[in-house]
Write a protein that holds these residues in place. Structure first.
Motif, short mmCIF file in Angstrom:
data_model
loop_
_atom_site.label_atom_id
_atom_site.label_comp_id
_atom_site.label_asym_id
_atom_site.label_seq_id
_atom_site.Cartn_x
_atom_site.Cartn_y
_atom_site.Cartn_z
N GLY A 98 -55.66 98.37 13.65
CA GLY A 98 -56.59 97.26 13.52
C GLY A 98 -55.96 95.95 13.94
N GLN A 107 -60.08 98.56 10.01
CA GLN A 107 -61.00 98.86 11.10
C GLN A 107 -60.23 98.95 12.42
N ARG A 116 -58.39 94.04 6.02
CA ARG A 116 -58.71 93.48 7.34
C ARG A 116 -58.27 94.39 8.48
N ALA A 157 -59.09 98.61 16.12
CA ALA A 157 -59.48 97.68 17.19
C ALA A 157 -58.67 97.87 18.46
#
Length: 527
Positions: free
Chosen positions: A265, A244, A241, A246
């Motif tokens: 992330g 990625q 999770r 962010a």
């Protein structure tokens, strides 16, 4: 007036002689107290024994000494019992961290997860074994279908065991101030599934003594399938999770302003704090409080003032008043030259560092020329004119360390690196370089350029104690504009969260046949 001036000169000389005698008496008292060890505030700066820093932290105050300052010179400085410097704070923080015991909660969470995981893995085997032990005679025979389920169940349990070991049974890298929400959720889900299966098994199988053994095997296989799905959910929540990016985290050290940017992330505040601390120990240069001190000329600079005394008759009052006013006006119009002094202090410091560096490089190069690796086929015989002694790497390191010790000492003192390099650590590093055939510049790499914080950690250290300070709960997720800090005794790390921009990527097609050119000829062209 001549008598008065002569008398004032005599009084000046007598007062100067009295002050010099007082200074000598005070210096003698300090020396006697330092010999007796009765003075608490006096400190001596000498070369420490192996295992201790090569120079004491107090030696950073003696940067204005000349180049011929000897190693055995003892400098006595009177310090207050209640004064606290940055070096003292760093030393106290290290002592507190080394003396702090290991917390039991560091292993409580992994131990609880291991017990629950082992219980979940043993449960399907218990479902199959209990009917065979309690009412084996009354069970209906199960042929080939049960054997296929046995093979499937065995492989599923093996996969579940390996994945559990790889995902959960890892040594923790840090202790979190609060519970890890996703991990607790997964443990609660596993416990709920296993408890529900045991409850249904007790009501439907154990109490009526179920005779259909094929259904019991299928029931155990369904539990293993549910555990595999929970394992997949754990892999997504714990490992996938946050991959990625962010958010962009800016981490700034409050003392010297060192900063770095990192992309992360979706993490909670406490997990983001652990992640940035891992990056801090490998990316940030070591914190050296001795480099934060301004030059002494700036710190000790005093504003010049004038005291004007009116002596003599009334007719000289106007002249003296005019002169005093002119002097005060000139002092008021004079510009502050603190920035010039700071500039020249920095230039002088850079010059001294370059000079000490050159001396250190030459000393190390000459010291390395005194040893040679003995090949296996080379005889170790020695002649009376050229004696040769076979030494191991430790003895060779100790032998060539003596010629470079003085240059190394002065360089570390000038660059204020002496708290991080002891004599024993330098000899060990020299032994390592000799063993692996490293060049002198490879040996000096550790001292010529400051390394990351991880390079100066002790091998047997028990870790670092940090305090997470945040206005939001530490279990909440990161959001744009969030600010939290990681504090220690001597400095803090301030982390600011900013969102990554959303990128809109367009497309434009270019026809390859459109690349056509013509020659523009002019009268002056040579073509």
């Amino acid at each position: 007036m001549d008598n008065e001036s002569q008398y004032s000169g005599y009084s000046y000389k007598s007062s100067h002689s009295r002050s010099s005698r007082k200074h000598r008496d005070r210096r003698d008292r300090h020396r006697s107290k330092s010999r007796d060890g009765s003075s608490r505030g006096d400190k001596s700066v000498t070369i420490q024994a192996p295992g201790e820093p090569l120079l004491d932290t107090e030696s950073t105050r003696g940067d204005d000494r000349d180049d011929n300052w000897g190693e055995t010179t003892t400098v006595q400085t009177g310090t207050s019992e209640h004064s606290v410097s940055n070096e003292d704070l760093t030393r106290v923080s290290k002592e507190l961290e080394e003396s702090s015991p290991l917390e039991c909660r560091r292993f409580l969470g992994p131990a609880l997860g291991a017990v629950l995981g082992l219980f979940a893995l043993v449960t399907p085997l218990a479902f199959l074994a209990l009917p065979q032990l309690l009412w084996r005679e009354s069970l209906e025979p199960c042929g080939t279908p049960c054997e296929g389920l046995y093979v499937s169940l065995a492989f599923k349990l093996l996969v579940l065991l390996i994945s559990t070991w790889a995902l959960f049974l890892r040594p923790p890298g840090a202790t979190l101030p609060r519970l890890y929400v996703f991990r607790c959720l997964l443990l609660a889900l596993v416990f709920l599934f296993v408890a529900s299966y045991w409850l249904f098994y007790g009501v439907r199988v154990l109490e009526p003594r179920e005779r259909d053994y094929r259904g019991i095997v299928g029931y155990a296989a369904s539990l293993v399938d549910a555990l595999l799905f929970i394992q997949y959910l754990a892999l997504v929540l714990l490992e996938v999770r946050h991959l990625q990016p962010a958010f962009c985290l800016k981490m700034v050290r409050t003392t010297d302003g060192a900063s770095h940017f990192y992309n992360v992330g979706h993490l909670s505040i406490q997990r983001a704090a652990v992640w940035v601390l891992d990056q801090y120990y490998s990316d940030f240069p070591v914190y050296n409080p001795a480099l934060l001190n301004l030059p002494k000329s700036i710190l000790s600079k005093k504003t010049s003032g004038f005291k004007v005394y009116t002596l003599g008759e009334e007719n000289s009052t106007n002249n003296s008043t005019g002169q005093s006013r002119a002097m005060i006006a000139a002092a008021a119009r004079r510009r502050d030259n603190s920035h010039n002094e700071y500039y020249y202090e920095e230039a002088e410091m850079e010059r001294r560092v370059r000079k000490r560096k050159a001396r250190l490089v030459v000393a190390v190069e000459e010291a390395f020329t005194h040893i040679k690796r003995l090949q296996d086929d080379e005889p170790a015989a020695s002649s009376p004119k050229h004696p040769r002694e076979v030494m191991d790497p430790r003895e060779a390191a100790q032998a060539i360390f003596a010629p470079m010790a003085r240059a190394m000492q002065k360089y570390l003192r000038t660059t204020r690196q002496q708290p991080y390099h002891s004599m024993e650590s330098i000899i060990n590093h020299l032994q390592f370089c000799i063993t692996h055939n490293m060049t002198p510049m490879a040996f000096l790499e550790r001292y010529l350029s400051p390394g990351p914080t991880m390079q100066y950690q002790r091998e047997n250290g028990r870790g670092r104690q940090w305090t997470l300070v945040s206005e939001e709960p530490v279990t909440s997720a990161l959001r744009p504009g969030l600010v939290f800090s990681l504090r220690r005794l001597d400095f803090s790390l301030v982390v600011t969260v900013a969102p990554l921009p959303f990128l809109h990527l367009g497309e434009e097609f270019i026809d390859p046949k459109s690349h056509k050119f013509v020659m523009r000829l002019q009268s002056e062209t040579s073509v």
